[in-house]
Every structure is written in structure tokens, then in C-alpha cells.
Design a protein around this motif. Structure first.
Motif, mmCIF file in Angstrom:
data_model
loop_
_atom_site.group_PDB
_atom_site.id
_atom_site.type_symbol
_atom_site.label_atom_id
_atom_site.label_comp_id
_atom_site.label_asym_id
_atom_site.label_seq_id
_atom_site.Cartn_x
_atom_site.Cartn_y
_atom_site.Cartn_z
ATOM 1 N N GLU A 186 0.829 -1.203 0.000
ATOM 2 C CA GLU A 186 0.000 0.000 0.000
ATOM 3 C C GLU A 186 0.866 1.257 0.000
ATOM 4 N N GLN A 187 0.578 2.159 -0.940
ATOM 5 C CA GLN A 187 1.187 3.494 -1.030
ATOM 6 C C GLN A 187 2.691 3.484 -0.740
ATOM 7 N N PRO A 188 3.487 2.798 -1.561
ATOM 8 C CA PRO A 188 4.932 2.793 -1.304
ATOM 9 C C PRO A 188 5.606 4.132 -1.585
ATOM 10 N N LEU A 189 5.121 4.887 -2.595
ATOM 11 C CA LEU A 189 5.803 6.115 -3.026
ATOM 12 C C LEU A 189 5.040 7.352 -2.558
ATOM 13 N N ALA A 190 5.405 8.501 -3.086
ATOM 14 C CA ALA A 190 4.936 9.785 -2.578
ATOM 15 C C ALA A 190 3.416 9.876 -2.484
ATOM 16 N N TYR A 191 2.960 10.613 -1.490
ATOM 17 C CA TYR A 191 1.531 10.709 -1.175
ATOM 18 C C TYR A 191 0.704 11.333 -2.301
ATOM 19 N N ASN A 192 1.354 12.102 -3.183
ATOM 20 C CA ASN A 192 0.608 12.780 -4.260
ATOM 21 C C ASN A 192 0.985 12.260 -5.640
ATOM 22 N N ASP A 193 1.556 11.074 -5.708
ATOM 23 C CA ASP A 193 2.087 10.560 -6.979
ATOM 24 C C ASP A 193 1.202 9.484 -7.589
ATOM 25 N N ILE A 194 1.055 9.528 -8.914
ATOM 26 C CA ILE A 194 0.520 8.384 -9.656
ATOM 27 C C ILE A 194 1.437 8.005 -10.821
ATOM 28 N N ILE A 195 2.413 8.845 -11.148
ATOM 29 C CA ILE A 195 3.315 8.579 -12.278
ATOM 30 C C ILE A 195 4.377 7.547 -11.896
ATOM 31 N N ASP A 196 5.119 7.806 -10.829
ATOM 32 C CA ASP A 196 6.158 6.870 -10.405
ATOM 33 C C ASP A 196 5.567 5.537 -9.975
ATOM 34 N N HIS A 197 4.366 5.566 -9.408
ATOM 35 C CA HIS A 197 3.728 4.301 -9.036
ATOM 36 C C HIS A 197 3.461 3.428 -10.264
ATOM 37 N N ALA A 198 3.165 4.057 -11.397
ATOM 38 C CA ALA A 198 2.959 3.282 -12.622
ATOM 39 C C ALA A 198 4.251 2.587 -13.044
ATOM 40 N N GLU A 199 5.360 3.303 -12.932
ATOM 41 C CA GLU A 199 6.662 2.693 -13.252
ATOM 42 C C GLU A 199 6.983 1.567 -12.285
#
Length: 369
Positions: free
Chosen positions: A215-228
Motif C-alpha cells: 500500500e502506497q509505497p511512493l509519494a503521497y501525491n504521486d501516480i506517475i512513479d507508481h505506474a513505473e
């Protein structure tokens, strides 16, 4: 439906044990309890899940009080409400953000609306389940051994999923040890935005452990890096802090930023937007579950209602009141039996607010007419 009065109460409940995540430790829970009262004297209840400090997101208890007092409550008192959907879709639409403040007032109106319909809130919002499956969230502990002991206790109590808070340095070794002892249990990890793409190998090292999700490993406002990141992992990513609206959910799904979404009513602005996100995710094949914010029984009751919607197919965080509080402010308290909670059949949220206990834990209050 005309609201005659609104009462805000600043509450404080002491946690039975400290709750630690990657962004700090909570020893108690201060929150705003919202009561809306109709011309007929019927009360609707909800709570703000904003924290004292802007750690989970930018909202705080004080900022929520300000938005409620100076903007949202005046709007509510000046208008006749035919349906709670009007608040999000019309009356509150020009107020940017402040989702937790909006959700607190909207939730109280939903409870009142359901009571006036003489129907359970779960039924009124389209819920179909008679029981919901629940898991448990375990914070960061002093040792892996302590964590294992608590996992054993919670499994013996019947919880159907274990969520472990993780952060760099408290992740792979922890999950490895848990899997040695409990190779088959439904297990997930919650990072609360503690990692970056520089940690991609560390997060990929969790793939062999067959977690339900990270759950939510990366920044709280990110959806771009999560896709990578999701493209590099076999473990599903679940987004929490990144999803504040229907548009956020739509874009995250389109980008492939996650395979699961966690809905917190407060984070997305209320029950009305939660239902819209639910319907989108159901149509896109994205499973949902309901997260928790250390709510009192009032907030837990709202979580139970939303989890009764059909696409909440994964166990949520709505554990029993007794895991967190010496006494809750509702009667009866939320209880769990064999990993399930019965969806109340009484009108509204289905639990009675205990005015005696509420008074006991109230720091201050204010009435608006």
C-alpha cells in the motif's frame, strides 16, 4: 430536510497502545465529532479523521474546524437538503479540497437522512452485505518478535488479513520472518509513502513473499512513479494517499499505477464521492477495501456502511473498538466475530452515540444555529 443546529465537539480518546507508522507515533486520537440536528430533533453523527498535524495529508483538526465553521456549516444551515448527494455535487463544489472537513459534515447528514428514511445507512447507499470481512493493521513495533506475538493474537481472534506497517530498514527482514512462521496468511504491507524509485530493488525483493499488496509505497501525491513501479513488481500496488477524487482514481487506473484502491471516506470527501469511486472501480475490475484512520465508533460505523457495497471485496481495517479504546463513544461498541462484523440493521449508522461518554471525552464544543 432542514438542519436546525450543528454541534462541533473537539474530542480526545487515549489509545490503549501507541500506534507507529513511517511518519510517527500516535498515543491518543484528537478529532472533531459532528452532530447535525433536524427540525424534528433527530441527530446525525460523523467525525473528521484529520490529524492534529499535517502528516497524513495537509488537513488538520484546526484547519477542519475553520472550514466547517466559516464555510460549510453556514452553507448547510442556509439551505434545504433534499438528498445528501447535493452537498458534494452542488453546495460544497466551489470549496476546493478540504475533503476531510467536507466528509465529516456530509457523513452526519447521511446518517440523519437514513434515520429519516427509517433505514440503515448501508441500505440507503446501496450496500448489499449482511456482514463484512475485516483485517487488522499492526503498527511498527520495537522488535520482530513483538510483531509476531501480536500477529498470533490477532489471528486467534479471527481477523482475516494482517497489514504490517513498513519503512526502509523495517521491511524485507520483517516480512521474511513473518512468512517463515505464517506462510499462508493473507498478508499485506503499508509503506505510507516511505519509499522512492531509488528503492525499487528493495520493494521488488518483497515479490517472493506473495503479499496481497503493497500500500502506497511512493509519494503521497504521486501516480506517475507508481505506474513505473507497478510495471516492475508482480505484487499489486494499492493506492491510498494518492486518491482524493474520482478523477484521481480514473487517471491512476488508466496509467496502470495500481491494481487495488483503498477508499477512506474522509480522504475522498465523503460517502457520495466514495460511491462514485466504487462504481468506477467496479466497472474497471479494480478491487476495493476500506482503510482506517483510528476512528472512534462513529467513524467505524460509517466505514462498515461503505464496506457493505459490493466491490469492497478485500478485508478492510475496521477492527473492533476494544483493540484501540478502553471505552468507545457508541453503544454497543463495534465487535468482531470470526473475522466479520455484522452490518447494522437499525436506522442510520446503526449504533447509538453515548452522550454520557461523549461528554466525558469532550475538550470543547460549539453550537451553530
Amino acid at each position: 430536510m432542514k438542519i436546525k443546529r450543528v454541534i462541533l465537539r473537539h474530542m480526545k480518546l487515549d489509545l490503549l497502545t501507541p500506534f507507529t507508522t513511517s511518519f510517527g507515533t500516535e498515543y491518543d486520537r484528537e478529532f472533531i465529532l459532528v452532530e447535525v440536528i433536524s427540525e424534528d430533533g433527530i441527530s446525525g453523527w460523523a467525525e473528521s479523521v484529520a490529524m492534529l498535524d499535517p502528516l497524513y495529508n495537509e488537513e488538520t483538526l484546526k484547519s477542519n474546524w475553520h472550514i466547517l465553521e466559516d464555510y460549510l456549516i453556514p452553507i448547510l444551515l442556509q439551505n434545504t437538503i433534499n438528498h445528501p448527494d447535493q452537498l458534494t455535487e452542488h453546495y460544497f463544489q466551489h470549496i476546493r479540497g478540504n475533503y476531510m472537513a467536507k466528509a465529516a459534515l456530509e457523513g452526519a447528514v447521511w446518517d440523519l437522512y437514513a434515520k429519516m428514511q427509517m433505514a440503515p445507512l448501508a441500505t440507503v447507499i446501496g450496500g448489499m452485505k449482511k456482514t463484512i470481512d475485516v483485517g487488522v493493521s499492526i503498527g511498527i513495533k520495537e522488535s520482530i518478535e513483538e510483531t509476531l506475538e501480536i500477529i498470533g493474537q490477532r489471528l486467534s481472534e479471527g481477523y482475516k488479513r494482517v497489514k504490517l506497517k513498513i519503512k526502509p530498514g523495517w521491511d524485507v527482514e520483517l516480512i521474511d520472518r513473518v512468512r517463515q512462521i505464517h506462510p499462508e496468511i493473507p498478508l499485506m504491507a503499508d509503506a505510507n509513502s516511505a519509499y522512492t524509485l531509488n528503492d525499487i530493488d528493495r520493494l521488488a525483493a518483497l515479490d517472493p513473499y506473495h503479499l496481497m499488496m503493497i500500500e502506497q509505497p511512493l509519494a503521497y501525491n504521486d501516480i506517475i512513479d507508481h505506474a513505473e513501479l507497478q510495471a516492475r513488481l508482480t505484487t499489486p500496488i494499492c493506492l491510498d494517499e494518492s486518491i482524493h477524487s474520482l478523477e484521481d482514481a480514473r487517471k491512476a487506473i488508466k496509467l496502470g499505477s495500481c491494481k487495488i484502491i483503498n477508499i477512506k471516506i474522509g480522504r475522498v470527501g465523503g460517502i457520495t464521492p466514495s460511491r462514485k469511486i466504487h462504481d468506477l472501480c467496479q466497472s474497471e475490475g479494480i478491487p476495493l477495501w476500506c482503510g482506517g484512520m483510528l476512528e472512534s465508533g462513529i467513524g467505524r460505523a460509517h466505514n462498515i456502511a461503505i464496506t457493505s457495497l459490493p466491490n469492497f471485496v478485500l478485508p478492510g481495517d475496521t477492527a473492533a473498538s476494544s483493540l484501540y479504546w478502553a471505552e468507545d463513544i457508541i453503544e454497543p461498541e463495534v465487535t468482531v466475530e470470526n473475522g466479520t462484523i455484522k452490518v447494522p440493521i437499525q436506522p442510520g449508522i446503526g449504533y447509538e452515540a453515548s452522550l454520557e461518554k461523549i461528554e466525558k471525552y469532550t475538550i470543547s464544543s460549539k453550537i451553530y444555529k
